[in-house]
Design an enzyme around this catalytic site. Structure first.
Site, PDB file in Angstrom:
ATOM      1  N   ALA A  61       0.858  -1.190   0.000  1.00 42.00           N
ATOM      2  CA  ALA A  61       0.000   0.000   0.000  1.00 42.00           C
ATOM      3  C   ALA A  61       0.896   1.243   0.000  1.00 42.00           C
ATOM      4  CB  ALA A  61      -0.880  -0.009   1.244  1.00 42.00           C
ATOM      5  N   GLY A 100       0.723  -5.099   1.041  1.00 41.58           N
ATOM      6  CA  GLY A 100      -0.394  -5.191   0.110  1.00 41.58           C
ATOM      7  C   GLY A 100       0.013  -5.807  -1.225  1.00 41.58           C
ATOM      8  N   GLU A 103      -0.221  -9.375  -0.640  1.00 40.04           N
ATOM      9  CA  GLU A 103      -1.644  -9.709  -0.482  1.00 40.04           C
ATOM     10  C   GLU A 103      -2.343  -9.754  -1.842  1.00 40.04           C
ATOM     11  OE1 GLU A 103      -2.084  -6.614   2.676  1.00 40.04           O
ATOM     12  OE2 GLU A 103      -3.186  -8.190   3.677  1.00 40.04           O
ATOM     13  N   GLU A 123       3.772  -5.226   7.446  1.00 39.75           N
ATOM     14  CA  GLU A 123       2.836  -4.225   7.993  1.00 39.75           C
ATOM     15  C   GLU A 123       3.058  -3.987   9.479  1.00 39.75           C
ATOM     16  OE1 GLU A 123       2.057  -6.558   5.831  1.00 39.75           O
ATOM     17  OE2 GLU A 123       0.466  -5.922   4.459  1.00 39.75           O
TER      18      GLU A 123
HETATM   19  C1  LIG Z   1      -7.306  -2.095   4.028  1.00 38.92           C
HETATM   20  C2  LIG Z   1      -5.964  -2.566   3.731  1.00 38.92           C
HETATM   21  C3  LIG Z   1      -4.882  -1.622   3.963  1.00 38.92           C
HETATM   22  C4  LIG Z   1      -3.633  -1.934   3.999  1.00 38.92           C
HETATM   23  C5  LIG Z   1      -3.005  -3.244   3.833  1.00 38.92           C
HETATM   24  C6  LIG Z   1      -1.652  -3.126   3.324  1.00 38.92           C
HETATM   25  C7  LIG Z   1      -0.717  -2.456   3.981  1.00 38.92           C
HETATM   26  C8  LIG Z   1       0.609  -2.246   3.396  1.00 38.92           C
HETATM   27  O1  LIG Z   1       0.922  -2.704   2.337  1.00 38.92           O
HETATM   28  S1  LIG Z   1       1.634  -1.292   4.297  1.00 38.92           S
HETATM   29  C9  LIG Z   1       3.080  -1.187   3.274  1.00 38.92           C
HETATM   30  C10 LIG Z   1       3.849  -2.449   3.303  1.00 38.92           C
HETATM   31  N1  LIG Z   1       5.084  -2.285   2.600  1.00 38.92           N
HETATM   32  C11 LIG Z   1       6.216  -1.985   3.208  1.00 38.92           C
HETATM   33  O2  LIG Z   1       6.275  -1.894   4.402  1.00 38.92           O
HETATM   34  C12 LIG Z   1       7.395  -1.780   2.345  1.00 38.92           C
HETATM   35  C13 LIG Z   1       8.064  -0.498   2.707  1.00 38.92           C
HETATM   36  N2  LIG Z   1       9.212  -0.259   1.869  1.00 38.92           N
HETATM   37  C14 LIG Z   1      10.391  -0.849   2.075  1.00 38.92           C
HETATM   38  O3  LIG Z   1      10.571  -1.695   2.909  1.00 38.92           O
HETATM   39  C15 LIG Z   1      11.512  -0.401   1.199  1.00 38.92           C
HETATM   40  O4  LIG Z   1      11.241   0.893   0.778  1.00 38.92           O
HETATM   41  C16 LIG Z   1      11.706  -1.309  -0.033  1.00 38.92           C
HETATM   42  C17 LIG Z   1      12.216  -2.679   0.411  1.00 38.92           C
HETATM   43  C18 LIG Z   1      10.428  -1.451  -0.818  1.00 38.92           C
HETATM   44  C19 LIG Z   1      12.749  -0.657  -0.974  1.00 38.92           C
HETATM   45  O5  LIG Z   1      13.920  -0.402  -0.226  1.00 38.92           O
HETATM   46  P1  LIG Z   1      15.117   0.474  -0.837  1.00 38.92           P
HETATM   47  O6  LIG Z   1      15.444  -0.010  -2.175  1.00 38.92           O
HETATM   48  O7  LIG Z   1      16.179   0.514   0.198  1.00 38.92           O
HETATM   49  O8  LIG Z   1      14.513   1.927  -1.044  1.00 38.92           O
HETATM   50  P2  LIG Z   1      13.905   2.928  -0.003  1.00 38.92           P
HETATM   51  O9  LIG Z   1      13.489   2.262   1.216  1.00 38.92           O
HETATM   52  O10 LIG Z   1      14.822   4.088   0.127  1.00 38.92           O
HETATM   53  O11 LIG Z   1      12.572   3.384  -0.749  1.00 38.92           O
HETATM   54  C20 LIG Z   1      12.642   4.132  -1.965  1.00 38.92           C
HETATM   55  C21 LIG Z   1      11.539   5.176  -1.945  1.00 38.92           C
HETATM   56  O12 LIG Z   1      10.298   4.501  -2.001  1.00 38.92           O
HETATM   57  C22 LIG Z   1       9.456   4.957  -0.948  1.00 38.92           C
HETATM   58  N3  LIG Z   1       8.588   3.826  -0.561  1.00 38.92           N
HETATM   59  C23 LIG Z   1       8.958   2.576  -0.362  1.00 38.92           C
HETATM   60  N4  LIG Z   1       7.878   1.814  -0.063  1.00 38.92           N
HETATM   61  C24 LIG Z   1       6.823   2.636  -0.086  1.00 38.92           C
HETATM   62  C25 LIG Z   1       5.435   2.440   0.131  1.00 38.92           C
HETATM   63  N5  LIG Z   1       4.917   1.210   0.419  1.00 38.92           N
HETATM   64  N6  LIG Z   1       4.631   3.493   0.051  1.00 38.92           N
HETATM   65  C26 LIG Z   1       5.119   4.729  -0.255  1.00 38.92           C
HETATM   66  N7  LIG Z   1       6.425   4.977  -0.490  1.00 38.92           N
HETATM   67  C27 LIG Z   1       7.268   3.935  -0.402  1.00 38.92           C
HETATM   68  C28 LIG Z   1      10.425   5.345   0.140  1.00 38.92           C
HETATM   69  O13 LIG Z   1       9.838   6.222   1.047  1.00 38.92           O
HETATM   70  C29 LIG Z   1      11.530   5.988  -0.668  1.00 38.92           C
HETATM   71  O14 LIG Z   1      11.159   7.264  -0.997  1.00 38.92           O
HETATM   72  P3  LIG Z   1      11.760   8.524  -0.240  1.00 38.92           P
HETATM   73  O15 LIG Z   1      13.246   8.365  -0.242  1.00 38.92           O
HETATM   74  O16 LIG Z   1      11.248   9.685  -0.996  1.00 38.92           O
HETATM   75  O17 LIG Z   1      11.192   8.476   1.168  1.00 38.92           O
END
Ligand SMILES: CC/C=C\C/C=C/C(=O)SCCNC(=O)CCNC(=O)[C@H](O)C(C)(C)COP(=O)(O)OP(=O)(O)OC[C@H]1O[C@@H](n2cnc3c(N)ncnc32)[C@H](O)[C@@H]1OP(=O)(O)O
Length: 719
Positions: A61, A100, A103, A123
């Protein structure tokens, strides 16, 4: 945003397009809903493949959307529609499928993953649970114990592990989308009923009640007050004990509670804070995106005590060639043995070969002549460090970066000992240095952006979360620790016990209370610093009142314990007693209680009842007040830097976001009002006097933390 193409005549290919991680934003969800309808309505299309652009399936998400009003099609019905589709849907997982994203893949009928992909339900790390059916589908697919592991820890697993769990159907080393398309063609006419995970029974081990009880106990023990891990266990228990629809209802209820909790907001703030610290800036205007680091191939560590050993291990494990120097023969032998042991244990845990051959040991500082970067880790004594920097400056290449692991001494004074002060920075590691994630990169007035960029990059390469901070006594972390420790001692003087203070702080979520932490790190460390500063001079004949030093209230309690040889765990006695020196089990010590009674009597201090609120407010608000001073002084660029330092270096509970975020959640006006109250009661304690920036923020209407930088800028421009 998602794109549709028809491939190989009969496969509808839906590509998620939302850089950088193809998060499921409103636009992406809308795209999926529309394109699924299109694929299902085209008679030529017999099966569907969902993939992500740029080799990334989906990062879950869109976390940025959590703070605002949700719009666009909701995730749960979207995933249900995919699962209910009349044509097979295959997820082609490259890069990552997280939260997500996974999922969504669990709603598909088949999952093909690239061998280098990672999947997981993280999450919980954002204060949530897999609330788009993940908590109900995953246990049905891979069994309750494995699902509990993945969902309560949020850990990412490799494609190979996912295949072993049965989480993916196939892994490939080739082009995943091509493989998935061929697969989709093959299964086009296969029945789908058995592929819909929500219809599967949830297979449970016979002792499932015992399993849940054990997991719940473990999770409660380790959660330190975080509620999401507990909700995750409850959601999986619903999957194990209820029909799917009722399980989904339970998942929804739990998710609603978490979603609106302060903890989820704190953890989501922290997610972005962790990333924000990489975008460092200096008061000079130098920044991360305009300052290029220089590559480091070979590094050196000078001084192989506890810190030097940990730093050597961290460097070697990350693949750097290291010259490790210790001038004392006996210390060198002991260090060699200790470092080899650490490397071997680490390699065993990670299933790799130990990096023993990366290290060359030496007794002579001349052996660092050709290295690119040196980290000095000798004893915390300015005269000694100055001498080492003079020697390094004479021995090393002119381009060598000279860094100090000092935990608070003046970087500028060290830089002044060298030919190239612009190449000098602090690299403050935290013990044990090969384990702790935090690195403070400290720039002095002469440090160049090149040196900061290089140290920040090196930190990243060795797996640290690096935060660039300015040069002042104690930098950020230890400077804020000082008023916190000081208040804890004053509370003892006024009637509290170490056990009570620690209990309150541990209930708040610290891994260890202040006194247990001091016993672990050694009371003598701070004592030596206070002696050097001329503070720890207990002899009243020297003309100093015992409880007033340098014009402010002072508690000599720690000094008095040290004078008795009570240095903490290592001597078996400190604020607590231990069965033997080195033991870690702290027990209340009746001697200490009598000692405190006698001390209070000697100084005519009347013990009063101290409650939870007073302990928390005095310890935490004085620390937070110092945090505001640090922002005002420009030592930290923003509140995120302080929060990241405190979570990674000082065991501040992550679900409270860090001290500055906590202040924002408590309310800045409340923090100000309580500080005013305590300062009035203790006018000889300057750290309780509310600082200018805090007053200014309150006067500006207590803006959200994301807007503090604007006020800080204004305050600093007026200085
Ligand atoms: C009703 C149902 C509702 C919800 C159910 C679902 C919930 C979810 O899905 S919650 C989100 C779950 N996902 C995560 O927790 C993943 C989070 N991201 C990461 O762990 C890492 O970013 C990565 C492994 C995906 C990539 O790592 P890496 O290559 O080291 O890059 P960065 O971490 O620096 O990320 C790059 C850039 O992307 C932004 N970002 C990453 N994931 C998300 C996201 N899910 N949503 C929005 N933005 C995301 C991150 O902030 C970085 O940007 P900035 O440098 O501008 O902050």
């Amino acid at each position: 945003m998602a794109q549709y193409t028809r491939v190989s005549g009969s496969v509808g290919l839906i590509t998620l397009q939302s850089p950088p991680v193809n998060a499921l934003s409103a636009a992406v969800r809308q795209g999926i809903v529309d394109l699924m309808q299109r694929a299902l309505s085209e008679p030529e299309v017999k099966s569907v493949v969902i993939c992500g652009q740029n080799g990334i399936f989906c990062g879950g998400a869109d976390i940025k959307e959590f703070g605002g009003q949700m719009s666009g099609p909701p995730l749960i019905p979207m995933i249900h529609a995919i699962e209910a589709a009349s044509k097979p849907v295959v997820a082609a997982i490259e890069g990552i499928a997280l939260g997500g994203g996974l999922e969504l893949a669990l709603g598909c009928h088949y999952r093909i993953a690239h061998s280098k992909a990672r999947v997981g339900l993280p999450e919980v790390t954002l204060g949530l649970l897999p609330g788009a059916g993940g908590s109900q589908r995953l246990p049905r697919l891979i069994g309750v114990p494995a699902a509990l592991d993945l969902i309560t820890t949020g850990r990412h697993v490799t494609a190979a592990e996912a295949l072993k769990f049965g989480l993916v159907d196939q892994i490939t080393d080739h082009n995943t989308v091509n493989v998935a398309v061929k697969f989709a063609q093959r299964v086009a006419d296969q029945p789908l009923d058995a592929r819909r995970i929500s219809t599967h029974p949830c297979l449970c081990p016979s002792d499932v009640a015992v399993l849940f009880e054990e997991v719940m106990q473990r999770v409660r023990r380790t959660a330190r007050g975080a509620i999401a891990p507990i909700a995750c266990v409850q959601a999986v228990r619903a999957a194990a004990t209820l029909p799917y629809n009722q399980g989904m209802e339970r998942e929804r209820e739990l998710m609603a509670t978490l979603f609106t909790s302060g903890q989820a907001r704190a953890l989501q703030y922290f997610f972005f804070a962790q990333r924000a610290v990489g975008r460092w800036s200096m008061p000079s205007g130098a920044r991360w995106d305009t300052s290029k680091p220089r590559p480091v191939h070979k590094a050196a560590v000078i001084g192989l005590g506890t810190m030097g050993r940990g730093i050597t291990v961290a460097l070697a494990q990350a693949g750097f060639s290291v010259v490790a120097v210790e001038t004392q023969e006996k210390q060198l032998m002991e260090a060699k043995q200790a470092i080899s042991g650490m490397l071997e244990r680490g390699a065993k845990r990670r299933g790799v070969a130990p990096a023993l051959d990366k290290i060359n040991y030496g007794r002579n500082i001349q052996s660092v002549a050709d290295v690119d970067l040196v980290i000095e880790a000798v004893f915390e004594d300015m005269a000694l460090k100055k001498k080492v920097f003079q020697q390094l400056s004479a021995v090393c290449k002119p381009s060598t970066f000279l860094c100090s692991n000092t935990s608070g001494l003046d970087i500028d004074q060290l830089a002044c000992q060298t030919r190239n002060p612009e190449l000098v920075v602090g690299m403050h590691f935290f013990a044990p240095a090969h384990v702790m994630k935090l690195l403070e990169v400290v720039y002095g007035p002469k440090s160049s952006p090149l040196a900061v960029a290089t140290a920040m990059q090196l930190g990243k390469k060795i797996g640290k979360v690096s935060v660039a901070v300015g040069n002042c006594r104690g930098f950020v972390g230890n400077r804020m620790l000082k008023p916190y420790l000081e208040q804890a001692l004053f509370l003892l003087e006024e009637g509290a016990t170490p056990e009570f203070v620690d209990q309150v702080l541990e209930e708040f979520g610290f891994a260890m209370g202040v006194f247990r932490m001091s016993d672990l790190s050694g009371l003598d460390v701070g004592w030596k610093v206070r002696l050097a500063d001329g503070l720890a001079m207990p002899d009243p004949t020297m003309g100093q009142p015992t409880r007033l030093r340098q014009g402010r209230r002072y508690s000599p309690l720690g000094d008095l314990l040290c004078e008795q040889g009570r240095f903490g765990q290592k001597t078996g006695r400190g604020w607590y007693q231990y069965d033997k020196p080195g033991s870690q089990v702290a027990k209340p010590d009746p001697w200490l209680h009598s000692f405190l009674d006698e001390y209070r009597a000697r100084h005519a201090l009347v013990a009063h009842r101290i409650d939870h609120q007073e302990v928390l407010e005095r310890c935490l608000y004085s620390m937070i007040n110092e945090g505001f001073r640090i922002l005002e002084d420009g030592i930290a660029a923003g509140p995120e830097d302080i929060d990241v330092i405190y979570v990674f270096g000082y065991s501040w509970p992550r679900h409270r976001g860090g001290p500055m975020f906590y202040a924002a959640t408590v309310g800045l006006n409340k923090v100000l009002e309580r500080l005013e109250h305590y300062y009035q009661a203790h006018p000889d304690v300057p750290s309780l006097q509310p600082c200018h920036l805090l007053r200014k923020l309150v006067a500006s209407g207590s803006p959200p933390i994301q807007k503090w930088r604007e006020v800080i800028k204004k305050v600093r421009s007026q200085l």
